[in-house]
Design an enzyme around this catalytic site. Sequence first.
Site, PDB file in Angstrom:
ATOM      1  N   ASP A  22       4.744  16.348 -22.743  1.00 35.17           N
ATOM      2  CA  ASP A  22       3.514  17.001 -23.185  1.00 35.17           C
ATOM      3  C   ASP A  22       2.643  17.329 -21.983  1.00 35.17           C
ATOM      4  O   ASP A  22       2.505  16.502 -21.068  1.00 35.17           O
ATOM      5  CB  ASP A  22       2.736  16.064 -24.111  1.00 35.17           C
ATOM      6  CG  ASP A  22       3.592  15.541 -25.251  1.00 35.17           C
ATOM      7  OD1 ASP A  22       3.781  16.280 -26.217  1.00 35.17           O
ATOM      8  OD2 ASP A  22       4.075  14.393 -25.153  1.00 35.17           O
ATOM      9  N   GLU A  53       5.921  20.734 -24.143  1.00 33.63           N
ATOM     10  CA  GLU A  53       4.953  21.055 -25.186  1.00 33.63           C
ATOM     11  C   GLU A  53       3.584  21.296 -24.572  1.00 33.63           C
ATOM     12  O   GLU A  53       3.051  20.444 -23.852  1.00 33.63           O
ATOM     13  CB  GLU A  53       4.843  19.941 -26.223  1.00 33.63           C
ATOM     14  CG  GLU A  53       3.780  20.259 -27.274  1.00 33.63           C
ATOM     15  CD  GLU A  53       3.576  19.209 -28.339  1.00 33.63           C
ATOM     16  OE1 GLU A  53       2.571  19.294 -29.077  1.00 33.63           O
ATOM     17  OE2 GLU A  53       4.417  18.289 -28.432  1.00 33.63           O
ATOM     18  N   HIS A  77      12.443  11.579 -25.868  1.00 30.43           N
ATOM     19  CA  HIS A  77      11.082  11.921 -26.299  1.00 30.43           C
ATOM     20  C   HIS A  77      10.042  11.287 -25.384  1.00 30.43           C
ATOM     21  O   HIS A  77       9.907  10.063 -25.333  1.00 30.43           O
ATOM     22  CB  HIS A  77      10.895  11.431 -27.741  1.00 30.43           C
ATOM     23  CG  HIS A  77       9.577  11.795 -28.341  1.00 30.43           C
ATOM     24  ND1 HIS A  77       8.717  10.857 -28.852  1.00 30.43           N
ATOM     25  CD2 HIS A  77       8.986  13.000 -28.532  1.00 30.43           C
ATOM     26  CE1 HIS A  77       7.645  11.460 -29.335  1.00 30.43           C
ATOM     27  NE2 HIS A  77       7.782  12.759 -29.162  1.00 30.43           N
ATOM     28  N   GLU A  92      11.719  15.779 -23.680  1.00 27.94           N
ATOM     29  CA  GLU A  92      10.504  16.410 -24.185  1.00 27.94           C
ATOM     30  C   GLU A  92       9.309  15.764 -23.519  1.00 27.94           C
ATOM     31  O   GLU A  92       9.242  14.532 -23.398  1.00 27.94           O
ATOM     32  CB  GLU A  92      10.423  16.231 -25.708  1.00 27.94           C
ATOM     33  CG  GLU A  92       9.265  16.965 -26.378  1.00 27.94           C
ATOM     34  CD  GLU A  92       7.983  16.129 -26.491  1.00 27.94           C
ATOM     35  OE1 GLU A  92       6.950  16.684 -26.889  1.00 27.94           O
ATOM     36  OE2 GLU A  92       8.009  14.928 -26.143  1.00 27.94           O
ATOM     37  N   HIS A 136       0.200  12.879 -23.599  1.00 25.59           N
ATOM     38  CA  HIS A 136       0.253  13.346 -24.984  1.00 25.59           C
ATOM     39  C   HIS A 136      -1.118  13.490 -25.633  1.00 25.59           C
ATOM     40  O   HIS A 136      -1.474  14.545 -26.154  1.00 25.59           O
ATOM     41  CB  HIS A 136       1.110  12.406 -25.832  1.00 25.59           C
ATOM     42  CG  HIS A 136       1.144  12.787 -27.288  1.00 25.59           C
ATOM     43  ND1 HIS A 136       0.233  12.299 -28.205  1.00 25.59           N
ATOM     44  CD2 HIS A 136       1.966  13.620 -27.970  1.00 25.59           C
ATOM     45  CE1 HIS A 136       0.494  12.819 -29.395  1.00 25.59           C
ATOM     46  NE2 HIS A 136       1.538  13.620 -29.284  1.00 25.59           N
TER      47      HIS A 136
END
Length: 243
Positions: A38, A110, A8, A36, A51
Amino acid sequence: MNNMCVAHRGFSGKAPENTLAAVRMAIALPFVRWMEIDVQLTKDGVPVVIHDYSLDRTTNGHGKVKNMDYEHMRRLDAGSWKGRAFRGERVPSLEEVLSLASGRLRLNIELKTSGDMYPGLEKAVIDLVNTMGMREDVVLTSFDAGALQRIKELDPRFRTGLIYDSRSGDPAKKLNELGCSFLSISSDRLSPVLAKSLAERGVKIMAWTVNKGKEMRRVSAMHSDIMICTNRPDIWGDIFLQA
């Protein structure tokens, strides 16, 4: 156990999230196959990996990402907040992260946007991923339905995923409406019934953010296909490599 480990924001339990240091630490663990991250856009249209909509928490800068030029962001320190060893870490561009991950990690990217916050974000990400030849190695996810629809309009070859955190509603129906084959969902919103139903339909599920061994075991017991997204891939390794 087949529950894949997803780092993450990189190995964010030990390194500053969404930095190249966190990416390298994730890559260094051979059992980490997914990560993952952002992505947002700078004022001058460069996709960057961060993020928060604000710079304040993870850098020594202030203000909104969307109001900053890329060169200004490059001068910020995005590591010292995590520890002295990471002083001088920068907010990386998406291109830098893709270059580092290529051939090593698959990516859940994301798109951090809402409404018309970042015009052109989807195209910028799609163009960059295609240029790097990494379309088959990524899934593009978002809370924002509009962003997911624009991805399909721009390049329907991309795999898309809905991020879901609602206590009510029907995520399976929403996935179908948006043409998504991937669900990113808070681990406490996930049930064995939903996991089984989606897996049978070929939907890949990623549960976040699962940092404790007990919770990893609980999620893995629901279905062996659920991807476990964690800040602590080392804990995942301690559990699943010994299972």
